[in-house]
Design a protein around this motif. Structure first.
Motif, PDB file in Angstrom:
ATOM      1  N   ARG A 141       2.513  -5.915   2.567  1.00  0.00           N
ATOM      2  CA  ARG A 141       0.829  -6.221   3.159  1.00  0.00           C
ATOM      3  C   ARG A 141      -0.008  -6.877   2.034  1.00  0.00           C
ATOM      4  N   GLY A 142      -0.892  -7.602   2.236  1.00  0.00           N
ATOM      5  CA  GLY A 142      -1.655  -8.060   1.065  1.00  0.00           C
ATOM      6  C   GLY A 142      -1.036  -9.216   0.172  1.00  0.00           C
ATOM      7  N   PRO A 143      -1.743  -9.551  -0.754  1.00  0.00           N
ATOM      8  CA  PRO A 143      -1.272 -10.660  -1.535  1.00  0.00           C
ATOM      9  C   PRO A 143      -0.077 -10.066  -2.402  1.00  0.00           C
ATOM     10  N   SER A 144       0.520 -11.020  -3.147  1.00  0.00           N
ATOM     11  CA  SER A 144       1.601 -10.613  -4.111  1.00  0.00           C
ATOM     12  C   SER A 144       0.867 -10.878  -5.556  1.00  0.00           C
ATOM     13  N   GLY A 186      -7.555  -2.201   3.534  1.00  0.00           N
ATOM     14  CA  GLY A 186      -6.651  -2.619   3.679  1.00  0.00           C
ATOM     15  C   GLY A 186      -5.935  -2.599   2.095  1.00  0.00           C
ATOM     16  N   PHE A 187      -6.712  -2.108   1.123  1.00  0.00           N
ATOM     17  CA  PHE A 187      -6.291  -2.097  -0.390  1.00  0.00           C
ATOM     18  C   PHE A 187      -5.097  -1.085  -0.650  1.00  0.00           C
ATOM     19  N   ALA A 188      -4.043  -1.669  -1.173  1.00  0.00           N
ATOM     20  CA  ALA A 188      -2.904  -0.659  -1.480  1.00  0.00           C
ATOM     21  C   ALA A 188      -2.899  -0.704  -2.995  1.00  0.00           C
ATOM     22  N   PRO A 189      -2.214   0.412  -3.472  1.00  0.00           N
ATOM     23  CA  PRO A 189      -2.083   0.534  -5.017  1.00  0.00           C
ATOM     24  C   PRO A 189      -1.304  -0.571  -5.467  1.00  0.00           C
ATOM     25  N   HIS A 190      -1.531  -1.211  -6.896  1.00  0.00           N
ATOM     26  CA  HIS A 190      -0.447  -2.039  -7.343  1.00  0.00           C
ATOM     27  C   HIS A 190       0.190  -1.482  -8.579  1.00  0.00           C
ATOM     28  N   HIS A 191      -0.511  -0.905  -9.441  1.00  0.00           N
ATOM     29  CA  HIS A 191      -0.204  -0.255 -10.484  1.00  0.00           C
ATOM     30  C   HIS A 191      -1.298   1.023 -11.027  1.00  0.00           C
TER      31      HIS A 191
END
Length: 333
Positions: free
Chosen positions: A83-86, A318-323
């Motif tokens: 979900r969300g951008p790459s 809708g924010f998801a952890p990236h790092h």
């Protein structure tokens, strides 16, 4: 989690796999009297003196005695987020850095030494995005002197938890006497759903500049000096949001930096007595709509790992952890 080969547990990792992502199973406690199996997944950052060091996504380091291993294997990088951008780590690291330009900087190979009169760790730390052109210990010694010359503590900002992050550097910093002081998540999400939120933005004022009352709500410093103003206005396209408060100080504020496809959200603050009334959502929605007008499509923000209220808010958007990123400080004798 499958470790077996032909029905048997197998150890298929060796010291030659340092730097790779691995999954291991080991025994904690006494293997003969009530020991338990535990799993660890992360980057194998060292294997010395019969002890493995595995750095998890969050930056937590797990030390495992070689004798306690019962299974292990190299595993591929975590699958792409659905979900969300790459985003790659280098792309996102550079975008976040451009949103918080230091007052002074110096390149050391692929490292950037940043100083801003001590205002925020981000603007007063080494940003390592490549090879420094020196052995790491020598580069760190140079950085320590560089910050000492400016009467600042020496910090290094390093990341974990995504492909291309810096688990090996984190382990080396720890080995050389640097101590992790604070950690935060970098989260990403699609921008349009934030702009589409059913939030009341009628009271949100957007501006290219900020005034003294905006700074009074920000409260991240004592008396604001030139570095504060320079940092807050740095970035490709900067917007400030505020909601008027009853005492002349804004009830809520926010900052957004638009940079190509990215919109970065920072300095979202709400008066304590007015929290949980939707003001933070209104501020971010108004900023998101302006960023969409400028052509952005993806969003990022940074949140400290122990800020549960903010994490819940961003989950809902809708924010998801990236790092994760961590600030290591030189532990002076």
């Amino acid at each position: 989690m499958e470790f077996t080969g032909g029905g048997r547990l197998e150890i298929r990792v060796t010291s030659a796999d340092v730097g790779k992502r691995v999954s291991v199973r080991y025994v904690t406690g006494s293997g003969e009297a009530g020991g338990m199996f535990t799993d660890a997944v992360g980057v194998l950052t060292s294997w010395d003196d019969r002890v493995l060091l595995i750095t998890r996504r969050t930056g937590e380091a797990v030390r495992i005695a070689e004798s306690s291993l019962v299974a292990g294997k190299v595993v591929p990088a975590a699958p792409a987020r659905r979900r969300g951008p790459s985003a790659t780590f280098p792309e996102l690291a550079r975008a976040t850095a451009r949103a918080w330009e230091p007052v002074e900087s110096e390149a050391l190979g692929g490292w950037v030494l940043r100083a801003s009169d001590g205002f925020t760790r981000r603007a007063n730390s080494v940003l390592p995005l490549g090879d420094p052109g020196l052995p790491v210990a020598e580069a760190l010694a140079y950085a320590r002197q560089w910050y000492a010359d400016r009467k600042l503590p020496a910090y290094v900002q390093a990341a974990t938890g995504a492909e291309g992050t810096q688990e090996l550097l984190c382990a080396e910093l720890d080995r050389l006497g640097w101590r992790r002081e604070v950690s935060a998540e970098v989260r990403i999400g699609a921008l349009a759903p934030i702009g589409d939120l059913d939030a009341d933005v009628s009271a949100v004022r957007l501006s290219r500049a900020f005034d003294g009352t905006w700074l009074r709500r920000y409260r991240r410093f004592g008396e604001p000096g030139p570095a504060v103003r320079a940092l807050l206005t740095s970035g490709p396209s900067v917007w400030f949001a505020s909601v008027a408060g009853p005492d002349g100080v804004p009830a809520a504020i926010g900052r957004c930096v638009v940079d190509g496809r990215w919109a970065g959200f920072m300095a979202v603050e709400v008066a304590p007595e007015l929290r949980r009334r939707g003001l933070a959502t209104s501020v971010m929605t108004a900023l998101a709509r302006r960023a969409l007008d400028e052509g952005a499509s993806a969003a990022w923000l940074q949140v400290e790992a122990d800020n549960d209220g903010a994490r819940a808010l961003y989950d809902g958007m809708g924010f998801a952890p990236h790092h994760h990123y961590h600030h290591y400080r030189w532990a002076e004798a």
